[in-house]
Design a protein around this motif. Structure first.
Motif, short mmCIF file in Angstrom:
data_model
loop_
_atom_site.label_atom_id
_atom_site.label_comp_id
_atom_site.label_asym_id
_atom_site.label_seq_id
_atom_site.Cartn_x
_atom_site.Cartn_y
_atom_site.Cartn_z
N GLU A 1 16.47 52.03 56.72
CA GLU A 1 17.05 51.37 56.20
C GLU A 1 16.38 50.19 55.31
OE1 GLU A 1 21.14 50.61 55.65
OE2 GLU A 1 21.63 51.56 57.44
N HIS A 2 17.03 49.65 54.33
CA HIS A 2 16.37 48.54 53.48
C HIS A 2 17.99 47.87 52.76
CE1 HIS A 2 13.90 46.03 51.34
NE2 HIS A 2 13.15 46.69 50.80
N PRO A 3 18.59 47.07 53.69
CA PRO A 3 19.94 46.83 53.15
C PRO A 3 19.82 45.75 52.09
CG PRO A 3 19.58 46.18 55.44
CD PRO A 3 18.50 46.98 55.10
N THR A 4 18.87 44.66 51.86
CA THR A 4 18.61 43.80 51.01
C THR A 4 18.54 44.36 49.74
OG1 THR A 4 16.62 42.98 51.83
CG2 THR A 4 18.84 41.64 52.70
N GLN A 5 17.70 45.31 49.82
CA GLN A 5 17.54 46.24 48.68
C GLN A 5 18.65 46.78 47.98
OE1 GLN A 5 14.25 46.81 46.98
NE2 GLN A 5 15.57 47.40 45.30
N ALA A 6 19.51 47.44 48.99
CA ALA A 6 20.71 47.85 48.39
C ALA A 6 21.75 46.96 47.89
CB ALA A 6 21.55 48.44 49.55
N HIS B 1 13.82 51.69 39.27
CA HIS B 1 12.95 52.04 40.31
C HIS B 1 12.79 50.87 41.25
CE1 HIS B 1 9.17 53.30 42.15
NE2 HIS B 1 8.99 54.45 41.38
N HIS B 2 12.79 51.06 42.51
CA HIS B 2 12.69 49.79 43.51
C HIS B 2 11.26 49.26 43.48
CE1 HIS B 2 15.72 52.77 45.19
NE2 HIS B 2 16.50 51.73 45.00
N GLY B 3 10.28 50.05 43.17
CA GLY B 3 8.94 49.56 43.16
C GLY B 3 8.38 49.73 44.66
N PRO B 4 7.29 49.77 44.88
CA PRO B 4 6.14 49.94 43.72
C PRO B 4 6.25 51.35 43.22
CG PRO B 4 5.23 50.14 45.79
CD PRO B 4 6.60 49.97 46.25
N MET B 5 5.94 51.14 41.69
CA MET B 5 6.09 52.30 41.00
C MET B 5 4.54 53.33 40.88
SD MET B 5 7.61 52.02 37.36
CE MET B 5 7.69 50.35 37.12
N VAL C 1 12.33 40.86 59.00
CA VAL C 1 11.61 41.70 59.71
C VAL C 1 11.35 43.01 58.81
CG1 VAL C 1 11.06 43.17 61.74
CG2 VAL C 1 12.39 40.79 61.90
N ARG C 2 10.01 43.30 58.41
CA ARG C 2 9.69 44.51 57.90
C ARG C 2 8.65 45.18 58.86
NH1 ARG C 2 7.91 46.66 52.05
NH2 ARG C 2 10.27 46.03 51.60
N HIS C 3 8.96 46.56 59.25
CA HIS C 3 8.20 47.04 60.25
C HIS C 3 8.05 48.49 60.17
CE1 HIS C 3 6.92 48.12 64.40
NE2 HIS C 3 6.70 46.95 64.69
N ASP D 1 4.44 45.05 57.93
CA ASP D 1 4.22 46.44 57.04
C ASP D 1 3.97 45.58 55.71
OD1 ASP D 1 3.73 48.63 56.20
OD2 ASP D 1 5.74 49.68 56.68
N ASN D 2 3.33 46.31 54.71
CA ASN D 2 3.12 45.64 53.42
C ASN D 2 4.24 45.44 52.80
OD1 ASN D 2 0.52 45.67 54.25
ND2 ASN D 2 -0.14 47.74 53.29
N SER D 3 4.19 44.61 51.50
CA SER D 3 5.28 44.20 50.69
C SER D 3 4.84 43.35 49.95
CB SER D 3 6.42 43.66 51.70
OG SER D 3 7.45 43.05 50.68
N THR D 4 5.31 43.52 48.65
CA THR D 4 5.19 42.52 47.56
C THR D 4 6.55 41.94 47.38
OG1 THR D 4 3.24 43.60 46.64
CG2 THR D 4 4.34 42.11 45.07
N ARG D 5 7.27 42.56 46.56
CA ARG D 5 8.72 42.00 46.40
C ARG D 5 9.52 41.47 47.39
NH1 ARG D 5 7.17 45.95 43.16
NH2 ARG D 5 6.14 46.75 44.96
N THR D 6 9.63 42.31 48.53
CA THR D 6 10.74 41.82 49.55
C THR D 6 10.24 40.52 50.01
OG1 THR D 6 11.32 44.04 49.86
CG2 THR D 6 12.07 42.52 51.36
N ARG D 7 8.93 40.35 50.61
CA ARG D 7 8.48 39.23 51.24
C ARG D 7 8.31 37.94 50.34
NH1 ARG D 7 3.58 36.88 51.83
NH2 ARG D 7 2.16 38.40 50.64
N1 CP Z 1 11.26 47.42 46.59
C1 CP Z 1 10.59 47.18 47.63
O1 CP Z 1 10.95 46.96 48.95
O2 CP Z 1 9.32 46.46 47.41
P1 CP Z 1 8.03 45.82 48.30
O3 CP Z 1 7.82 46.99 49.33
O4 CP Z 1 7.08 45.28 47.49
O5 CP Z 1 8.83 44.62 49.02
#
Ligand code: CP
Length: 302
Positions: free
Chosen positions: A130-135, A258-262, A102-104, A49-55
């Motif tokens: 969940e998104h535990p590393t964001q927490a 804000h966790h992003g994306p905004m 893993v993001r799914h 699944d898409n991601s900028t920050r986490t990946r």
């Molecule tokens: N906050 C966050 O998970 O951003 P991404 O979806 O860009 O990884």
């Protein structure tokens, strides 16, 4: 050990992880040379699944610890020819990796992967779950401001699409474990009915006035892809969005995150996003540091 949920770390384990992150911070922020701690290890970023920050932050975290990174690109993979997730994971393991991040799009996919491999699995966000590393990075960023890892005097508000927000679920578990009071606010249709992760420190309400005495307010992204654009975004910003006008009702020293994306102009106005840009992007920088600590801890234990 895996990190699938914020429940996988108790308060002591989180505090220990923050101490580990403190030691890694100069490397993370490039004040010191890269570490060799994970030299010889390979981390697979399995993002379906898409991601900028986490990946990107997991990639940098692994590299700054001296590991190699294998980035899985689903559109260019044999998943597009119908290969199952299980076969994908087992073939990547056979290539020679030491952990999966893993993001799914489906709830529980990272947990399912733990049945198919003995390697550490880190949940980098699954479905609406969940998104535990964001927490962890959110708590680390709050800790940096309040200068303690005891959040008993901290009130955090999280505003928006609580029902579908993986960061809101993981934040609530982690922040309350550290002692915080958490207020979750959103339109009734975006509030979960009786979430398993709710506890005595948590209030769920559609009353936006409940955020007025919060120390930190996290604004959630309006997830258009989950509502079929059914929300009137014009009325949402006035009812629940963070605007300069709403800011006047809050504590003078409140910090907006804000966790992003905004979606500027929908859940947060342009001017407020700009006013709190430094705090918002500090979370992103802290994402590399806390993810370095997570990789260091899990690979040490594996
Ligand atoms: N906050 C966050 O998970 O951003 P991404 O979806 O860009 O990884």
């Amino acid at each position: 050990m895996n990190l699938l949920s914020s429940k996988d770390l108790n308060a002591k384990q989180m505090r220990d992880l923050f101490l580990r992150a403190d030691k890694l911070q100069p490397i993370s922020e490039r004040l010191e040379p890269m570490s060799t701690e994970l030299r010889g290890k390979t981390i697979c970023n399995l993002f379906i699944d898409n991601s900028t920050r986490t990946r990107l932050s997991f990639e940098l975290a692994a590299k700054r610890l001296g590991a190699e990174v294998l980035t899985f690109v689903p559109g260019a993979s044999s998943i597009s020819k119908g290969e199952s997730l299980r076969d994908t994971v087992q073939n990547i393991e056979a290539l020679g990796v030491d952990a999966f991040v893993v993001r799914h799009p489906d709830d529980g996919a990272p947990k399912a992967i733990t049945h198919w491999t003995a390697l550490p699995v880190i949940n980098a966000a699954d479905g609406n779950n969940e998104h535990p590393t964001q927490a962890l990075l959110d708590c680390y960023s709050i800790r940096e401001v309040v200068k303690t890892d005891d959040f008993s005097d901290v009130h955090v508000a999280i505003v928006g699409d609580i029902k579908h927000s993986r960061p809101a679920h993981s934040d609530t578990i982690a922040m309350t474990a550290l002692g915080a009071k958490v207020t979750l606010v959103g339109p009734t249709e975006l509030l979960p009915e009786s979430p398993a992760w709710k506890n005595d420190q948590v209030t769920l309400t559609d009353d936006i006035g409940a955020i007025n005495d919060a120390d930190f307010v996290y604004m959630l992204r309006m997830q258009h892809e989950r509502h079929g654009n059914s929300f009137d975004t014009g009325s949402y910003i006035n009812a629940y969005g963070m605007t300069a006008e709403r800011l006047k009702s809050l504590k003078p020293d409140v910090l907006i995150a804000h966790h992003g994306p905004m979606n500027r102009g929908i859940e947060i106005s342009e001017d407020v996003a700009d006013q709190f840009q430094e705090f918002i992007t500090r979370h992103v920088t802290n994402g590399v540091t806390t993810r370095m600590a997570v990789l260091s801890m899990l690979l040490e234990e594996s």
